[in-house]
Design a protein around this motif. Structure first.
Motif, PDB file in Angstrom:
ATOM      1  N   ALA A 141      76.619   8.054  64.639  1.00  0.00           N
ATOM      2  CA  ALA A 141      76.052   7.819  63.312  1.00  0.00           C
ATOM      3  C   ALA A 141      77.091   7.213  62.370  1.00  0.00           C
ATOM      4  O   ALA A 141      76.780   6.296  61.586  1.00  0.00           O
ATOM      5  N   ARG A 142      78.331   7.689  62.441  1.00  0.00           N
ATOM      6  CA  ARG A 142      79.399   7.150  61.602  1.00  0.00           C
ATOM      7  C   ARG A 142      79.655   5.687  61.934  1.00  0.00           C
ATOM      8  O   ARG A 142      79.775   4.837  61.036  1.00  0.00           O
ATOM      9  N   ILE A 143      79.706   5.354  63.212  1.00  0.00           N
ATOM     10  CA  ILE A 143      79.930   3.970  63.628  1.00  0.00           C
ATOM     11  C   ILE A 143      78.774   3.087  63.167  1.00  0.00           C
ATOM     12  O   ILE A 143      78.990   1.968  62.672  1.00  0.00           O
ATOM     13  N   GLU A 144      77.546   3.587  63.288  1.00  0.00           N
ATOM     14  CA  GLU A 144      76.388   2.815  62.827  1.00  0.00           C
ATOM     15  C   GLU A 144      76.456   2.565  61.321  1.00  0.00           C
ATOM     16  O   GLU A 144      76.158   1.459  60.854  1.00  0.00           O
ATOM     17  N   ARG A 145      76.855   3.584  60.553  1.00  0.00           N
ATOM     18  CA  ARG A 145      76.991   3.407  59.102  1.00  0.00           C
ATOM     19  C   ARG A 145      78.045   2.365  58.783  1.00  0.00           C
ATOM     20  O   ARG A 145      77.856   1.515  57.905  1.00  0.00           O
ATOM     21  N   GLU A 146      79.174   2.407  59.493  1.00  0.00           N
ATOM     22  CA  GLU A 146      80.244   1.429  59.260  1.00  0.00           C
ATOM     23  C   GLU A 146      79.768   0.019  59.590  1.00  0.00           C
ATOM     24  O   GLU A 146      80.079  -0.931  58.860  1.00  0.00           O
ATOM     25  N   SER A 150      79.438  -2.959  56.877  1.00  0.00           N
ATOM     26  CA  SER A 150      80.165  -4.222  57.034  1.00  0.00           C
ATOM     27  C   SER A 150      79.216  -5.412  57.068  1.00  0.00           C
ATOM     28  O   SER A 150      79.567  -6.496  56.611  1.00  0.00           O
ATOM     29  N   GLU A 151      77.993  -5.233  57.562  1.00  0.00           N
ATOM     30  CA  GLU A 151      77.009  -6.310  57.531  1.00  0.00           C
ATOM     31  C   GLU A 151      76.583  -6.616  56.101  1.00  0.00           C
ATOM     32  O   GLU A 151      76.377  -7.781  55.742  1.00  0.00           O
ATOM     33  N   ARG A 152      76.420  -5.586  55.283  1.00  0.00           N
ATOM     34  CA  ARG A 152      76.008  -5.773  53.884  1.00  0.00           C
ATOM     35  C   ARG A 152      77.091  -6.474  53.077  1.00  0.00           C
ATOM     36  O   ARG A 152      76.801  -7.289  52.214  1.00  0.00           O
ATOM     37  N   THR A 153      78.332  -6.145  53.338  1.00  0.00           N
ATOM     38  CA  THR A 153      79.429  -6.740  52.580  1.00  0.00           C
ATOM     39  C   THR A 153      79.867  -8.077  53.163  1.00  0.00           C
ATOM     40  O   THR A 153      80.642  -8.783  52.554  1.00  0.00           O
ATOM     41  N   GLY A 154      79.402  -8.396  54.355  1.00  0.00           N
ATOM     42  CA  GLY A 154      79.765  -9.661  54.978  1.00  0.00           C
ATOM     43  C   GLY A 154      81.080  -9.620  55.725  1.00  0.00           C
ATOM     44  O   GLY A 154      81.601 -10.646  56.145  1.00  0.00           O
ATOM     45  N   ARG A 155      81.676  -8.457  55.856  1.00  0.00           N
ATOM     46  CA  ARG A 155      82.937  -8.333  56.586  1.00  0.00           C
ATOM     47  C   ARG A 155      82.654  -7.742  57.968  1.00  0.00           C
ATOM     48  O   ARG A 155      82.139  -6.645  58.091  1.00  0.00           O
ATOM     49  N   PHE A 156      82.997  -8.478  59.000  1.00  0.00           N
ATOM     50  CA  PHE A 156      82.778  -7.984  60.373  1.00  0.00           C
ATOM     51  C   PHE A 156      84.051  -7.634  61.043  1.00  0.00           C
ATOM     52  O   PHE A 156      85.045  -8.167  61.030  1.00  0.00           O
TER      53      PHE A 156
END
Length: 156
Positions: A141-146, A150-156
């Motif tokens: 769940a933590r990895i999914e949240r991260e 990161s998708e929302r902020t545009g940083r991958f």
């Protein structure tokens, strides 16, 4: 299975000294032995193959199933070795022995083995009170949240 062994024990105890004079009782014994074999094949026989895959957590499942398979084969080998001399030397006592163990296994299963029908492997962890999967679920769940963040902020 208990009843089959018990009936065989009674028949062997009463008529084994003269089977030619008691052919019907001999064939009834054979019929109950076949009934036991069919009952075992449809009930207890598959358990060592199915249950270990359900009770071991994902991290130990392969090793646990391998160990239980080795144990199953070793125990089958031992039973195959001891049964003929046991029947020959104890007569009906061998059938009493196996009947008692069939009854004990029924009692043990009824009181101590939880029902697993219709449950997922993840639910089995809760049935057997294994908390290691909860830590794995929290990590996932933590990895999914991260990833979502990161998708929302545009940083991958």
């Amino acid at each position: 299975m208990f009843i089959s062994h018990f009936i065989i024990a009674v028949l062997v105890g009463l008529f084994s000294d003269n089977w030619p004079a008691h052919k019907t009782q001999g064939w009834v014994s054979v019929a109950f032995l076949f009934l036991y074999m069919v009952s075992f094949g449809a009930s207890w026989g598959p358990v060592p193959w199915a249950m270990p895959a359900e009770i071991f957590p994902s991290s130990l499942r392969a090793k646990g199933v391998a160990l239980s398979t080795c144990s199953n084969w070793l125990n089958n080998f031992i039973i195959g070795l001891i049964t003929p001399p046991m029947v020959q030397n104890t007569g009906f006592g061998a059938y009493v022995f196996f009947a008692v163990f069939c009854l004990l296994s029924l009692v043990w299963t009824y009181f101590f083995v939880p029902e697993t029908n219709g449950r997922t492997l993840e639910q089995m962890d809760h049935v057997f009170k294994d908390v290691s999967s909860e830590a794995e679920e929290e990590r996932r769940a933590r990895i999914e949240r991260e990833i979502m963040q990161s998708e929302r902020t545009g940083r991958f």
